[in-house]
Design a protein around this motif. Structure first.
Motif, PDB file in Angstrom:
ATOM      1  N   PRO A 204       0.911  -1.101  -0.020  1.00  0.00           N
ATOM      2  CA  PRO A 204      -0.032   0.164  -0.076  1.00  0.00           C
ATOM      3  C   PRO A 204       0.872   1.219  -0.087  1.00  0.00           C
ATOM      4  N   ILE A 205       1.872   1.362   0.905  1.00  0.00           N
ATOM      5  CA  ILE A 205       2.813   2.572   0.694  1.00  0.00           C
ATOM      6  C   ILE A 205       3.346   2.769  -0.468  1.00  0.00           C
ATOM      7  N   ASP A 206       3.632   1.803  -1.339  1.00  0.00           N
ATOM      8  CA  ASP A 206       4.098   2.249  -2.781  1.00  0.00           C
ATOM      9  C   ASP A 206       3.139   2.754  -3.592  1.00  0.00           C
ATOM     10  N   VAL A 207       1.809   2.851  -3.590  1.00  0.00           N
ATOM     11  CA  VAL A 207       0.837   3.424  -4.404  1.00  0.00           C
ATOM     12  C   VAL A 207      -0.029   4.408  -3.806  1.00  0.00           C
ATOM     13  N   VAL A 208       0.182   4.602  -2.407  1.00  0.00           N
ATOM     14  CA  VAL A 208      -0.715   5.612  -2.044  1.00  0.00           C
ATOM     15  C   VAL A 208      -0.233   7.087  -2.472  1.00  0.00           C
ATOM     16  N   ASP A 209      -1.158   7.811  -2.700  1.00  0.00           N
ATOM     17  CA  ASP A 209      -0.866   9.240  -3.138  1.00  0.00           C
ATOM     18  C   ASP A 209      -0.942  10.168  -2.127  1.00  0.00           C
ATOM     19  N   ARG A 210       0.217  10.742  -1.679  1.00  0.00           N
ATOM     20  CA  ARG A 210       0.283  11.973  -0.590  1.00  0.00           C
ATOM     21  C   ARG A 210       0.180  13.114  -1.320  1.00  0.00           C
ATOM     22  N   GLY A 211       0.476  13.295  -2.509  1.00  0.00           N
ATOM     23  CA  GLY A 211       0.705  14.785  -3.105  1.00  0.00           C
ATOM     24  C   GLY A 211      -0.590  15.610  -3.539  1.00  0.00           C
ATOM     25  N   ASP A 212      -1.582  15.007  -2.991  1.00  0.00           N
ATOM     26  CA  ASP A 212      -2.802  15.801  -3.199  1.00  0.00           C
ATOM     27  C   ASP A 212      -3.523  16.849  -2.067  1.00  0.00           C
ATOM     28  N   GLY A 213      -2.595  16.592  -1.306  1.00  0.00           N
ATOM     29  CA  GLY A 213      -2.867  17.875  -0.225  1.00  0.00           C
ATOM     30  C   GLY A 213      -3.564  17.424   1.018  1.00  0.00           C
ATOM     31  N   ALA A 214      -3.612  15.970   1.125  1.00  0.00           N
ATOM     32  CA  ALA A 214      -4.270  15.318   2.314  1.00  0.00           C
ATOM     33  C   ALA A 214      -3.426  15.298   3.543  1.00  0.00           C
ATOM     34  N   ASP A 215      -4.056  15.859   4.674  1.00  0.00           N
ATOM     35  CA  ASP A 215      -3.275  15.732   5.878  1.00  0.00           C
ATOM     36  C   ASP A 215      -2.993  14.320   6.262  1.00  0.00           C
ATOM     37  N   ASP A 216      -2.357  14.136   7.382  1.00  0.00           N
ATOM     38  CA  ASP A 216      -1.737  13.008   7.874  1.00  0.00           C
ATOM     39  C   ASP A 216      -2.912  12.003   8.339  1.00  0.00           C
ATOM     40  N   ALA A 217      -3.896  12.545   9.006  1.00  0.00           N
ATOM     41  CA  ALA A 217      -5.219  11.556   9.320  1.00  0.00           C
ATOM     42  C   ALA A 217      -5.753  11.088   7.868  1.00  0.00           C
ATOM     43  N   ARG A 218      -6.105  11.606   7.054  1.00  0.00           N
ATOM     44  CA  ARG A 218      -6.751  11.296   5.843  1.00  0.00           C
ATOM     45  C   ARG A 218      -5.680  10.416   4.963  1.00  0.00           C
ATOM     46  N   TRP A 219      -4.394  10.558   5.094  1.00  0.00           N
ATOM     47  CA  TRP A 219      -3.517   9.816   4.360  1.00  0.00           C
ATOM     48  C   TRP A 219      -3.414   8.337   5.086  1.00  0.00           C
ATOM     49  N   MET A 220      -3.592   8.384   6.378  1.00  0.00           N
ATOM     50  CA  MET A 220      -3.680   7.144   6.943  1.00  0.00           C
ATOM     51  C   MET A 220      -4.864   6.345   6.742  1.00  0.00           C
ATOM     52  N   LEU A 221      -5.929   7.083   6.654  1.00  0.00           N
ATOM     53  CA  LEU A 221      -7.112   6.334   6.307  1.00  0.00           C
ATOM     54  C   LEU A 221      -7.120   5.877   4.974  1.00  0.00           C
ATOM     55  N   ARG A 222      -6.182   6.353   3.954  1.00  0.00           N
ATOM     56  CA  ARG A 222      -6.381   6.017   2.590  1.00  0.00           C
ATOM     57  C   ARG A 222      -5.458   4.773   2.561  1.00  0.00           C
ATOM     58  N   THR A 223      -4.328   4.923   3.309  1.00  0.00           N
ATOM     59  CA  THR A 223      -3.429   3.730   3.266  1.00  0.00           C
ATOM     60  C   THR A 223      -4.056   2.676   4.000  1.00  0.00           C
ATOM     61  N   ALA A 224      -4.838   2.557   5.045  1.00  0.00           N
ATOM     62  CA  ALA A 224      -5.461   1.569   5.667  1.00  0.00           C
ATOM     63  C   ALA A 224      -6.463   0.978   4.610  1.00  0.00           C
ATOM     64  N   ALA A 225      -7.187   1.869   3.766  1.00  0.00           N
ATOM     65  CA  ALA A 225      -8.230   1.321   2.998  1.00  0.00           C
ATOM     66  C   ALA A 225      -7.770   0.392   1.936  1.00  0.00           C
ATOM     67  N   ILE A 226      -6.487   1.019   1.410  1.00  0.00           N
ATOM     68  CA  ILE A 226      -5.642   0.466   0.207  1.00  0.00           C
ATOM     69  C   ILE A 226      -5.419  -1.095   0.775  1.00  0.00           C
ATOM     70  N   ARG A 227      -4.800  -1.017   1.951  1.00  0.00           N
ATOM     71  CA  ARG A 227      -4.309  -2.340   2.531  1.00  0.00           C
ATOM     72  C   ARG A 227      -5.281  -3.433   2.705  1.00  0.00           C
ATOM     73  N   ASP A 228      -6.709  -2.867   3.269  1.00  0.00           N
ATOM     74  CA  ASP A 228      -7.681  -3.620   3.196  1.00  0.00           C
ATOM     75  C   ASP A 228      -8.305  -4.263   2.077  1.00  0.00           C
ATOM     76  N   ALA A 229      -8.408  -3.337   0.941  1.00  0.00           N
ATOM     77  CA  ALA A 229      -8.771  -3.595  -0.103  1.00  0.00           C
ATOM     78  C   ALA A 229      -7.854  -4.574  -0.847  1.00  0.00           C
ATOM     79  N   LEU A 230      -6.527  -4.415  -0.685  1.00  0.00           N
ATOM     80  CA  LEU A 230      -5.420  -5.231  -1.421  1.00  0.00           C
ATOM     81  C   LEU A 230      -5.583  -6.589  -0.618  1.00  0.00           C
ATOM     82  N   ARG A 231      -5.633  -6.832   0.505  1.00  0.00           N
ATOM     83  CA  ARG A 231      -5.839  -8.073   1.044  1.00  0.00           C
ATOM     84  C   ARG A 231      -7.046  -8.931   0.734  1.00  0.00           C
TER      85      ARG A 231
END
Length: 367
Positions: A204-231
């Protein structure tokens, strides 16, 4: 599904040789036109003729869809944002619509899985220039929430893919000589990240996009969502069609259909943005060799898009750092594709006036 033909390598070699003759006749250094010459040679190959024909009817097919993963709080936009974006494009009040108009690209919008419609908006209509039966393109009301459920059923995934192929056929039969597929919808980039990660065995960390202005909380939510979906998606990784079904959604599956059918129909395509690039990665798995018919428009900053482009062995034509709807950067690239053909034609005329080169150039000597 049909075999994917190979572009005409001989036509490309002839165009490369012609470019060198032009340079000699006009006292220009070899390779002085850079990517413009490369694009001209690519067009010669896909059209099977040198010099390449001017692009007469470029068409964009934009698939609009909501993604249930957005309900996980990954984005700052309220419900209905996709429908409002779609309405803005229809009204001509969006970057996508403006750039398409400036580039001379016909724009076809298809509501394939929007969750909330806008009252009074002709969703799926492309200002009267396309078919009037867009309603049968709609696969479902929003893609499933991929961290908890599949994006599509088996039947829906097949319908979406076939719909994409049908859209490509309709545009090509109507005279389109360049296609630009894209996605419009909140959550499409997250779905694309999961598709790329599954097909390329990334984390997940390889593909999550941080450059769209997301704050830390939203970035962590996105990483977790990608992790769960990828599983949920990893067990299907060997089968690109299943990956599109489980994690991609109707828009990505339809784009894959457009890409495959365009290659089968010998029609060049410009891809751009995370959803189109992820769909292209899947389409190349489904129909090997299709990538030879595609050009990457712009260097999308999204890491999933970059991983997909790298895996396809393609290189972007321009770098505009555009982050809005898929296909937006491709319109700028379409202008350069047109310019490549026109430049070759104009320089041919200039070289003829200058008397041409003294000797023919063997295509085998072109480097």
């Amino acid at each position: 599904m049909g075999e994917v033909p190979e572009p005409d390598a001989a036509a490309a070699a002839v165009e490369q040789a012609a470019a060198h003759r032009r340079a000699l006749a006009l006292n220009l250094p070899r390779g002085s036109l850079g990517k413009l010459s490369e694009v001209a040679a690519w067009l010669a190959a896909v059209q099977g003729v040198s010099p390449p024909r001017p692009i007469a009817r470029p068409r964009a097919i934009v698939l609009a869809a909501d993604h249930g993963i957005a309900d996980a709080g990954l984005y700052p936009w309220p419900p209905g944002a996709t429908a409002r974006r779609l309405a803005a494009v229809i009204a001509g009040a969006s970057p996508l619509a403006v750039l398409a108009r400036r580039a001379g690209v016909g724009l076809r919008l298809v509501d394939i899985a929007v969750g909330t419609t806008v009252d009074g908006a002709p969703v799926g209509d492309d200002a009267g220039t396309g078919p009037s039966d867009e309603e049968d393109r709609r696969i479902r009301t929003g893609n499933g929430r991929i961290d908890q459920d599949d994006a599509l059923t088996v039947a829906e995934a097949e319908r979406a893919f076939v719909t994409g192929r049908r859209l490509a056929d309709e545009e090509i039969d109507a005279g389109a000589d360049l296609l630009i597929p894209g996605a419009l919808g909140v959550g499409a980039d997250t779905a694309a990240a999961v598709v790329v990660a599954a097909l390329r065995d990334h984390e997940p960390i390889d593909v999550v996009d941080r450059g769209d202005g997301a704050d830390d909380a939203r970035w962590m939510l996105r990483t977790a969502a990608i992790r769960d979906a990828l599983r949920r998606t990893r067990p299907f990784a060997p089968d690109a069609r299943s990956v599109l079904r489980v994690a991609g959604g109707a828009d990505l599956a339809a784009i894959a259909g457009v890409l495959v059918q365009a290659a089968i129909r010998r029609t060049p395509v410009i891809i751009d943005g995370p959803a189109a690039c992820a769909a292209a990665l899947a389409a190349e798995r489904l129909a090997p060799g299709s990538r030879a018919w595609w050009l990457v428009g712009s260097d999308c900053p999204d890491p999933a898009a970059r991983h997909a482009v790298e895996a396809l062995g393609l290189s972007p034509l321009v770098d505009l750092k555009i982050r809005v709807d898929d296909a937006t950067g491709a319109f700028a690239a379409a202008v350069l594709v047109t310019a490549a053909v026109e430049t070759a034609a104009d320089l041919d005329a200039a070289a003829a006036e200058a008397g041409g080169a003294e000797a023919d150039v063997d295509a085998a000597d072109i480097t």
